[in-house]
Design a protein around this motif. Structure first.
Motif, PDB file in Angstrom:
ATOM      1  N   ASP A  62     -32.024   2.459  23.209  1.00 23.76           N
ATOM      2  CA  ASP A  62     -31.752   1.187  22.545  1.00 23.76           C
ATOM      3  C   ASP A  62     -33.031   0.357  22.467  1.00 23.76           C
ATOM      4  O   ASP A  62     -33.220  -0.413  21.536  1.00 23.76           O
ATOM      5  CB  ASP A  62     -30.695   0.398  23.335  1.00 23.76           C
ATOM      6  CG  ASP A  62     -29.393   1.167  23.444  1.00 23.76           C
ATOM      7  OD1 ASP A  62     -28.799   1.456  22.385  1.00 23.76           O
ATOM      8  OD2 ASP A  62     -28.976   1.480  24.576  1.00 23.76           O
ATOM      9  N   GLN A  95     -32.849   8.765  21.791  1.00 25.32           N
ATOM     10  CA  GLN A  95     -32.162   7.644  21.148  1.00 25.32           C
ATOM     11  C   GLN A  95     -32.009   6.413  22.050  1.00 25.32           C
ATOM     12  O   GLN A  95     -30.899   5.935  22.287  1.00 25.32           O
ATOM     13  CB  GLN A  95     -30.784   8.093  20.644  1.00 25.32           C
ATOM     14  CG  GLN A  95     -30.808   9.186  19.601  1.00 25.32           C
ATOM     15  CD  GLN A  95     -31.363   8.692  18.281  1.00 25.32           C
ATOM     16  OE1 GLN A  95     -30.930   7.688  17.761  1.00 25.32           O
ATOM     17  NE2 GLN A  95     -32.348   9.401  17.754  1.00 25.32           N
ATOM     18  N   THR A 130     -34.981  -1.085  19.317  1.00 20.01           N
ATOM     19  CA  THR A 130     -35.668  -2.365  19.410  1.00 20.01           C
ATOM     20  C   THR A 130     -36.963  -2.148  20.187  1.00 20.01           C
ATOM     21  O   THR A 130     -36.929  -1.623  21.301  1.00 20.01           O
ATOM     22  CB  THR A 130     -34.802  -3.409  20.142  1.00 20.01           C
ATOM     23  OG1 THR A 130     -33.596  -3.600  19.397  1.00 20.01           O
ATOM     24  CG2 THR A 130     -35.530  -4.729  20.297  1.00 20.01           C
ATOM     25  N   ASP A 174     -32.522   1.980  14.828  1.00 18.88           N
ATOM     26  CA  ASP A 174     -31.794   1.118  15.757  1.00 18.88           C
ATOM     27  C   ASP A 174     -32.515   0.891  17.079  1.00 18.88           C
ATOM     28  O   ASP A 174     -31.976   0.278  17.988  1.00 18.88           O
ATOM     29  CB  ASP A 174     -30.394   1.665  16.006  1.00 18.88           C
ATOM     30  CG  ASP A 174     -30.407   3.091  16.535  1.00 18.88           C
ATOM     31  OD1 ASP A 174     -31.466   3.741  16.502  1.00 18.88           O
ATOM     32  OD2 ASP A 174     -29.350   3.557  16.984  1.00 18.88           O
TER      33      ASP A 174
END
Length: 177
Positions: free
Chosen positions: A108, A106, A136, A134
């Motif tokens: 960012d 997970q 980017t 989520d």
């Protein structure tokens, strides 16, 4: 200001100065940039500064079609300097590996190097749609230098094609976090 924020602000100011130097000197070689970043990293570590983020982002990096990964060396150094929690997956990773690791860890940010047009197409059609929503995706590589701004604006990723653009991205992100 607390003692913890002062070193963070000093590091942020140093990185801003470095970014200004990069902007003023577009011909600076990768080895010069890396040497400067490494000396700043040594100073950061000597002073015990975590980074520029109150809450550091998690970033995963890989290449899909780049067996050398020269750009990643500088990106990793700048990310470490800024205090990003970095997970390098390595060179020549498969889309399946990247998707699995992104779902598991997970991050960012997913940072990738892309050298070939076919790889860019595969990213848009196969890899990015299967990532957690989520994450980017930031990309760099020579393939993007031939794409116009309108084409890039419509893509499901962000292009940061040099060290200065990446450093600017991190500084803005830190200001927003």
């Amino acid at each position: 200001m607390t003692e913890n924020h002062m070193p963070r602000s000093v590091l942020r100011a140093s990185l801003t100065t470095f970014l200004q130097k990069l902007d003023a000197n577009p011909g600076m070689s990768g080895s010069e940039m890396l040497a400067t970043a490494r000396s700043m990293l040594d100073l950061k570590q000597d002073q015990g500064i975590d980074g520029i983020f109150a809450i550091p982002p998690r970033m995963m990096t890989a290449t899909l079609d780049d067996g050398i990964g020269q750009g990643l060396i500088l990106i990793h150094c700048l990310a470490e300097l800024a205090g990003v929690v970095l997970t390098p997956l390595g060179l020549m990773q498969t889309p399946e590996t990247i998707i699995t690791e992104c779902r598991h860890r997970q991050p960012d940010i997913l940072g990738l190097t892309v050298l070939q047009y076919e790889t860019e197409e595969m990213l848009c059609d196969e890899l990015i749609p299967q990532l957690p929503g989520d994450v980017t995706v930031i990309l760099g590589g020579p393939v993007f230098r031939t794409m116009g701004g309108e084409t890039l604006a419509a893509k499901p990723y962000r292009v940061l094609n040099d060290a200065g653009a990446f450093l600017d991205y991190l500084l803005k992100m830190a200001a927003d976090r």
